[in-house]
Design a protein around this motif. Structure first.
Motif, PDB file in Angstrom:
ATOM      1  N   ALA A  28       0.821  -1.220   0.000  1.00  0.00           N
ATOM      2  CA  ALA A  28       0.000   0.000   0.000  1.00  0.00           C
ATOM      3  C   ALA A  28       0.848   1.261   0.000  1.00  0.00           C
ATOM      4  O   ALA A  28       0.434   2.299  -0.529  1.00  0.00           O
ATOM      5  N   LEU A  29       2.039   1.197   0.574  1.00  0.00           N
ATOM      6  CA  LEU A  29       2.929   2.354   0.611  1.00  0.00           C
ATOM      7  C   LEU A  29       3.360   2.756  -0.793  1.00  0.00           C
ATOM      8  O   LEU A  29       3.531   3.940  -1.094  1.00  0.00           O
ATOM      9  N   HIS A  30       3.494   1.780  -1.666  1.00  0.00           N
ATOM     10  CA  HIS A  30       3.972   2.041  -3.022  1.00  0.00           C
ATOM     11  C   HIS A  30       2.854   2.395  -3.999  1.00  0.00           C
ATOM     12  O   HIS A  30       3.085   3.152  -4.949  1.00  0.00           O
ATOM     13  N   TYR A  31       1.654   1.843  -3.781  1.00  0.00           N
ATOM     14  CA  TYR A  31       0.609   1.980  -4.785  1.00  0.00           C
ATOM     15  C   TYR A  31      -0.643   2.720  -4.305  1.00  0.00           C
ATOM     16  O   TYR A  31      -1.610   2.835  -5.062  1.00  0.00           O
ATOM     17  N   GLY A  32      -0.646   3.207  -3.090  1.00  0.00           N
ATOM     18  CA  GLY A  32      -1.809   3.930  -2.591  1.00  0.00           C
ATOM     19  C   GLY A  32      -3.032   3.054  -2.422  1.00  0.00           C
ATOM     20  O   GLY A  32      -4.167   3.548  -2.423  1.00  0.00           O
ATOM     21  N   THR A  33      -2.818   1.739  -2.262  1.00  0.00           N
ATOM     22  CA  THR A  33      -3.924   0.791  -2.162  1.00  0.00           C
ATOM     23  C   THR A  33      -4.363   0.633  -0.706  1.00  0.00           C
ATOM     24  O   THR A  33      -4.265  -0.436  -0.094  1.00  0.00           O
ATOM     25  N   GLY A  34      -4.810   1.738  -0.171  1.00  0.00           N
ATOM     26  CA  GLY A  34      -5.352   1.772   1.181  1.00  0.00           C
ATOM     27  C   GLY A  34      -6.589   2.652   1.184  1.00  0.00           C
ATOM     28  O   GLY A  34      -6.901   3.335   0.204  1.00  0.00           O
ATOM     29  N   ALA A  35      -7.308   2.626   2.266  1.00  0.00           N
ATOM     30  CA  ALA A  35      -8.472   3.499   2.433  1.00  0.00           C
ATOM     31  C   ALA A  35      -8.598   3.811   3.918  1.00  0.00           C
ATOM     32  O   ALA A  35      -8.307   2.964   4.764  1.00  0.00           O
ATOM     33  N   PHE A  36      -9.023   5.015   4.224  1.00  0.00           N
ATOM     34  CA  PHE A  36      -9.070   5.407   5.623  1.00  0.00           C
ATOM     35  C   PHE A  36     -10.394   6.041   5.999  1.00  0.00           C
ATOM     36  O   PHE A  36     -11.188   6.454   5.162  1.00  0.00           O
ATOM     37  N   TYR A 103      -5.635  -1.608   4.268  1.00  0.00           N
ATOM     38  CA  TYR A 103      -4.569  -1.501   3.273  1.00  0.00           C
ATOM     39  C   TYR A 103      -4.093  -2.875   2.815  1.00  0.00           C
ATOM     40  O   TYR A 103      -4.302  -3.882   3.494  1.00  0.00           O
ATOM     41  N   THR A 104      -3.444  -2.902   1.665  1.00  0.00           N
ATOM     42  CA  THR A 104      -2.807  -4.127   1.200  1.00  0.00           C
ATOM     43  C   THR A 104      -1.485  -4.261   1.957  1.00  0.00           C
ATOM     44  O   THR A 104      -0.570  -3.466   1.778  1.00  0.00           O
ATOM     45  N   SER A 105      -1.425  -5.260   2.818  1.00  0.00           N
ATOM     46  CA  SER A 105      -0.313  -5.368   3.770  1.00  0.00           C
ATOM     47  C   SER A 105       0.810  -6.279   3.292  1.00  0.00           C
ATOM     48  O   SER A 105       1.837  -6.395   3.965  1.00  0.00           O
ATOM     49  N   ASP A 106       0.614  -6.928   2.152  1.00  0.00           N
ATOM     50  CA  ASP A 106       1.650  -7.803   1.594  1.00  0.00           C
ATOM     51  C   ASP A 106       2.932  -7.018   1.308  1.00  0.00           C
ATOM     52  O   ASP A 106       2.888  -5.797   1.100  1.00  0.00           O
ATOM     53  N   SER A 158      -6.618   6.077  -0.202  1.00  0.00           N
ATOM     54  CA  SER A 158      -5.468   6.897   0.202  1.00  0.00           C
ATOM     55  C   SER A 158      -4.730   7.493  -0.992  1.00  0.00           C
ATOM     56  O   SER A 158      -4.301   8.650  -0.956  1.00  0.00           O
ATOM     57  N   GLY A 159      -4.595   6.712  -2.070  1.00  0.00           N
ATOM     58  CA  GLY A 159      -3.872   7.206  -3.235  1.00  0.00           C
ATOM     59  C   GLY A 159      -4.497   8.432  -3.871  1.00  0.00           C
ATOM     60  O   GLY A 159      -3.806   9.242  -4.506  1.00  0.00           O
ATOM     61  N   ALA A 160      -5.803   8.612  -3.685  1.00  0.00           N
ATOM     62  CA  ALA A 160      -6.496   9.755  -4.277  1.00  0.00           C
ATOM     63  C   ALA A 160      -6.079  11.071  -3.650  1.00  0.00           C
ATOM     64  O   ALA A 160      -6.259  12.143  -4.252  1.00  0.00           O
TER      65      ALA A 160
END
Length: 304
Positions: A28-36, A103-106, A158-160
């Motif tokens: 998620a840190l690299h691709y903004g694949t999170g939501a809050f 978030y995508t935690s992988d 988050s990426g938005a």
């Protein structure tokens, strides 16, 4: 300098905030694949053994919907249970803000939402006024709000928020407090992290969902209160020029609550804000559990 609450929920456990850390390889840190999400809480002014959260159910529902967009099944009741226990363990003594995050935690590369681990954490911090309650100055951003056809704007992805970050910094570095974003249709959309309302001739006006806005929970609350207070209300497109001639303009959000706008670009707005103040006073009374008509909006948590 933020004062973070001492306990966080991380990797399915409650741990000291300082120990809640992720790897630099987190997807998620690299691709903004999170939501809050974000919600406020206060110690109950009438009961020292109680904490009040504003519209907890709606916040949990929205975060669950955001998780669904990320291909993650996270039921609202699970989110609510974690947040309630989080508040009990921290027992904040002052006004605070809760930030739940999915978030995508992988660890690894390749942007995707399938065949990848997801997770959910919660932390919080003490928070008073996010913006000045006396009013803020705004500039029209050169950055445009994204469209729902290219990014799921019903979710708080988050990426938005790169667009919000660019707009906010542009505004502050050019001498303003906040940015107002225009959408692809050339209409007023929202601020960097807030919805926007204007008042003209006694009517409360705000952009509708067809204007690529976030479905704000504070926004929804304001619309409900306005109708209950018999303030004429309409959701419609808003032109940039309307900001300059409006009787009142204000921003709304969990962090900002209701914040008046005192200037747009080089146009000074009236300091007489009867509708803004009426709505703000009403919302404050509700969040402090002083209005029996809206007690279902306030979630009380018993603490030691």
């Amino acid at each position: 300098m933020h004062n973070f609450l001492p306990i966080a929920y991380f990797q399915k456990n409650f741990v000291p905030f300082a120990d809640a850390k992720i790897s630099i390889a987190t997807h998620a840190l690299h691709y903004g694949t999170g939501a809050f999400g974000g919600l406020r809480g206060i110690p109950d002014p009438q009961n020292e053994k109680q904490i009040l959260l504003f519209r907890l159910d709606r916040h949990c529902q929205r975060l669950s919907h955001s998780a669904k967009v990320l291909n993650y099944n996270l039921p609202p009741d699970k989110i609510q249970n974690v947040i309630v226990n989080f508040v009990k363990k921290n027992n904040p003594a002052t006004s605070f803000y809760i930030r739940p995050f999915v978030y995508t935690s992988d660890l690894g590369i390749a942007p995707r939402l399938h065949n990848i681990e997801k997770d959910f954490f919660v932390y919080g911090l003490e928070l008073g006024d996010y913006l000045s309650p006396d009013g803020v100055s705004c500039r029209i951003s050169s950055w445009y709000r994204q469209e729902d056809r290219s990014l799921p704007l019903r979710a708080k992805i988050s990426g938005a928020y790169i667009t919000s970050s660019l707009a906010k910094t542009e505004a502050v570095e050019s001498g303003f407090d906040e940015a107002i974003l225009i959408n692809s249709q050339g209409k007023v959309c929202e601020a960097s992290g807030m919805n926007i309302f204007i008042v003209r001739n006694g009517q409360l006006i705000t952009p509708g969902f067809d204007q690529d806005i976030l479905e704000g929970i504070t926004r929804d609350s304001i619309l409900t209160l306005a109708r209950d207070l018999e303030i004429p209300t309409v959701e419609r497109p808003v032109d940039k020029s309307e900001l300059l001639i409006a009787d009142e303009v204000f921003l709304s959000g969990t962090a900002a609550r209701i914040t008046p706008v005192k200037r747009v670009e080089n146009y000074e707005l009236s300091q007489n804000r009867p509708i803004t103040e009426k709505l703000r006073d009403k919302l404050t009374a509700i969040t402090e559990n002083r209005d029996s008509n809206y007690q279902d909006w306030v979630f009380p948590i018993s603490v030691d």
